[in-house]
Design an enzyme around this catalytic site. Structure first.
Site, PDB file in Angstrom:
ATOM      1  N   ASN A   1       0.880  -1.167   0.000  1.00  0.00           N
ATOM      2  CA  ASN A   1       0.000   0.000   0.000  1.00  0.00           C
ATOM      3  C   ASN A   1       0.916   1.214   0.000  1.00  0.00           C
ATOM      4  O   ASN A   1       1.521   1.537   1.024  1.00  0.00           O
ATOM      5  CB  ASN A   1      -0.894  -0.020   1.256  1.00  0.00           C
ATOM      6  CG  ASN A   1      -1.720   1.253   1.380  1.00  0.00           C
ATOM      7  OD1 ASN A   1      -1.767   2.072   0.457  1.00  0.00           O
ATOM      8  ND2 ASN A   1      -2.358   1.423   2.523  1.00  0.00           N
TER       9      ASN A   1
ATOM     10  N   LYS B   1       0.144   4.242  -0.227  1.00  0.00           N
ATOM     11  CA  LYS B   1      -0.464   5.434   0.390  1.00  0.00           C
ATOM     12  C   LYS B   1      -0.184   6.650  -0.507  1.00  0.00           C
ATOM     13  O   LYS B   1      -0.162   6.504  -1.721  1.00  0.00           O
ATOM     14  CB  LYS B   1       0.050   5.607   1.822  1.00  0.00           C
ATOM     15  CG  LYS B   1      -0.107   4.301   2.631  1.00  0.00           C
ATOM     16  CD  LYS B   1       0.129   4.454   4.094  1.00  0.00           C
ATOM     17  CE  LYS B   1      -0.063   3.092   4.779  1.00  0.00           C
ATOM     18  NZ  LYS B   1       0.098   3.140   6.223  1.00  0.00           N
TER      19      LYS B   1
ATOM     20  N   HIS C   1      -9.319   1.263   4.762  1.00  0.00           N
ATOM     21  CA  HIS C   1      -8.059   1.449   5.482  1.00  0.00           C
ATOM     22  C   HIS C   1      -8.280   2.364   6.686  1.00  0.00           C
ATOM     23  O   HIS C   1      -9.067   3.305   6.615  1.00  0.00           O
ATOM     24  CB  HIS C   1      -6.995   2.037   4.550  1.00  0.00           C
ATOM     25  CG  HIS C   1      -5.629   1.953   5.153  1.00  0.00           C
ATOM     26  ND1 HIS C   1      -5.172   2.878   6.060  1.00  0.00           N
ATOM     27  CD2 HIS C   1      -4.651   1.026   5.024  1.00  0.00           C
ATOM     28  CE1 HIS C   1      -3.959   2.523   6.458  1.00  0.00           C
ATOM     29  NE2 HIS C   1      -3.624   1.406   5.840  1.00  0.00           N
TER      30      HIS C   1
ATOM     31  N   GLU D   1      -6.604   4.692   7.857  1.00  0.00           N
ATOM     32  CA  GLU D   1      -6.358   6.121   7.605  1.00  0.00           C
ATOM     33  C   GLU D   1      -7.585   6.776   6.987  1.00  0.00           C
ATOM     34  O   GLU D   1      -7.879   7.935   7.239  1.00  0.00           O
ATOM     35  CB  GLU D   1      -5.115   6.285   6.715  1.00  0.00           C
ATOM     36  CG  GLU D   1      -3.840   6.035   7.515  1.00  0.00           C
ATOM     37  CD  GLU D   1      -2.702   5.418   6.732  1.00  0.00           C
ATOM     38  OE1 GLU D   1      -2.709   5.484   5.488  1.00  0.00           O
ATOM     39  OE2 GLU D   1      -1.792   4.854   7.370  1.00  0.00           O
TER      40      GLU D   1
ATOM     41  N   GLU E   1      -5.311  -5.113  10.283  1.00  0.00           N
ATOM     42  CA  GLU E   1      -4.296  -4.087  10.533  1.00  0.00           C
ATOM     43  C   GLU E   1      -4.569  -3.401  11.871  1.00  0.00           C
ATOM     44  O   GLU E   1      -5.376  -2.464  11.940  1.00  0.00           O
ATOM     45  CB  GLU E   1      -4.320  -3.042   9.409  1.00  0.00           C
ATOM     46  CG  GLU E   1      -3.970  -3.602   8.052  1.00  0.00           C
ATOM     47  CD  GLU E   1      -3.363  -2.541   7.138  1.00  0.00           C
ATOM     48  OE1 GLU E   1      -2.261  -2.790   6.647  1.00  0.00           O
ATOM     49  OE2 GLU E   1      -3.970  -1.478   6.944  1.00  0.00           O
TER      50      GLU E   1
ATOM     51  N   GLY F   1       2.664   2.161  10.746  1.00  0.00           N
ATOM     52  CA  GLY F   1       3.595   3.279  10.629  1.00  0.00           C
ATOM     53  C   GLY F   1       4.299   3.635  11.924  1.00  0.00           C
ATOM     54  O   GLY F   1       4.946   4.674  12.035  1.00  0.00           O
TER      55      GLY F   1
ATOM     56  N   SER G   1       3.535  -2.289  10.105  1.00  0.00           N
ATOM     57  CA  SER G   1       4.993  -2.359  10.296  1.00  0.00           C
ATOM     58  C   SER G   1       5.573  -3.723   9.927  1.00  0.00           C
ATOM     59  O   SER G   1       6.565  -4.159  10.511  1.00  0.00           O
ATOM     60  CB  SER G   1       5.388  -1.973  11.725  1.00  0.00           C
ATOM     61  OG  SER G   1       4.980  -0.643  12.006  1.00  0.00           O
TER      62      SER G   1
HETATM   63  P1  13P Z   1       3.188   0.263   7.521  1.00  0.00           P
HETATM   64  O1  13P Z   1       3.689  -1.017   6.930  1.00  0.00           O
HETATM   65  O2  13P Z   1       3.933   1.467   7.045  1.00  0.00           O
HETATM   66  O3  13P Z   1       3.076   0.184   9.015  1.00  0.00           O
HETATM   67  O4  13P Z   1       1.697   0.446   6.982  1.00  0.00           O
HETATM   68  C1  13P Z   1       0.812  -0.604   7.081  1.00  0.00           C
HETATM   69  C2  13P Z   1      -0.420  -0.252   6.353  1.00  0.00           C
HETATM   70  O5  13P Z   1      -1.160   0.629   6.746  1.00  0.00           O
HETATM   71  C3  13P Z   1      -0.708  -0.975   5.113  1.00  0.00           C
HETATM   72  O6  13P Z   1      -1.986  -0.686   4.645  1.00  0.00           O
END
Ligand code: 13P
Length: 255
Positions: A13, A15, A99, A101, A171, A177, A217
């Protein structure tokens, strides 16, 4: 639980990262580093403007391109949104929905997540449905309740046939992150809870066939241990997917 009946899917992803030219270079490099690694499906979910060049760059390779969101209406006055038909016509096969976010910053609810996912399924896309608890919920000991409720609400109305095109990404929000990864046992525990809910809704056979990823992560250092768990069928990777060498090592860990 029979891990071998399920597809392992390693998805990136990106982002809000990568301009179109950067995307082309990263897709090509990822494809060349993962060539011949057929032990899992490999997907990169890219920003909307990167889709067309990324699809072109991925042609003839084993990298598939996905989007990061989709609107539930077919067309109309929804400024800034993109429909499922627009995605399929550009060559996208996958789309991330729900997601954390988007839930945190853009007001997505289980209801809108469900509607977006349904629109994507209707258009023939495979959905990567994200869910997971926030830190306060884990600390309050209600992770099971939260993910069970999200699973039920987000999948509401989907048929068993449609479930063949649903990947669930567990997740935990506290792990995204932050560099704070769920332990393999924590990831396994919650992926198994989610599979149990899918079994309640659709029966054991559908549950056994559903790919459930872990995300948060995940990197080239911890992927192997996480992916070794029976109920962890892949990963949804943020930061580490932006670096082709790291992402390729995660793909390698999934072989
Ligand atoms: P990270 O791997 O940067 O923690 O992000 C995970 C994520 O949100 C994947 O959708």
């Amino acid at each position: 639980m029979k891990k071998e009946v399920r597809k392992t899917v390693i998805a990136g992803n990106w982002k809000m990262n990568m301009t179109p030219s950067e995307a082309v270079a990263a897709v090509k490099e990822t494809a060349s580093l993962t060539a011949g690694k057929d032990g899992c499906d490999i997907v990169l979910c890219v920003p909307f403007v990167d889709i067309a060049p990324a699809v072109e760059a991925a042609k003839g390779t084993n990298v598939k391109i996905g989007a990061q969101n989709v609107h539930f209406e077919k067309k109309g006055a929804f400024t800034g949104e993109v429909s499922a038909d627009m995605l399929t016509e550009t060559g996208v096969g996958y789309v991330i929905v729900g997601h954390s976010e988007r839930r945190q910053y853009f007001g997505e609810t289980d209801e809108t997540v469900n509607k977006r996912a349904k629109a994507a399924l209707d258009a023939g896309l495979t959905v990567i449905l994200c869910l997971g608890e926030v830190l306060e919920q884990r600390q309050a000991g209600i992770t099971r309740e939260i993910v069970s409720m999200q699973t039920k609400l987000d999948l509401a109305g989907f048929t068993a046939e449609e479930m063949k095109r649903v990947i669930i990404a567990y997740e935990p929000v506290w792990a995204i992150g932050t560099g704070l990864t769920a332990t393999p046992d924590q990831a396994e525990e919650v992926c198994a809870i989610i599979r149990g809910v899918v079994a309640e809704l659709y029966g054991g056979e559908v549950a056994e066939a559903t790919t459930i990823q872990y995300g948060g992560s995940m990197n080239d250092g911890n992927a192997k241990e996480l992916l070794a768990k029976t109920d962890v069928d892949g990963g949804l990777i943020g930061g580490a997917s932006l670096v082709p060498e790291k992402f390729a090592r995660i793909v390698e860990a999934a072989q």
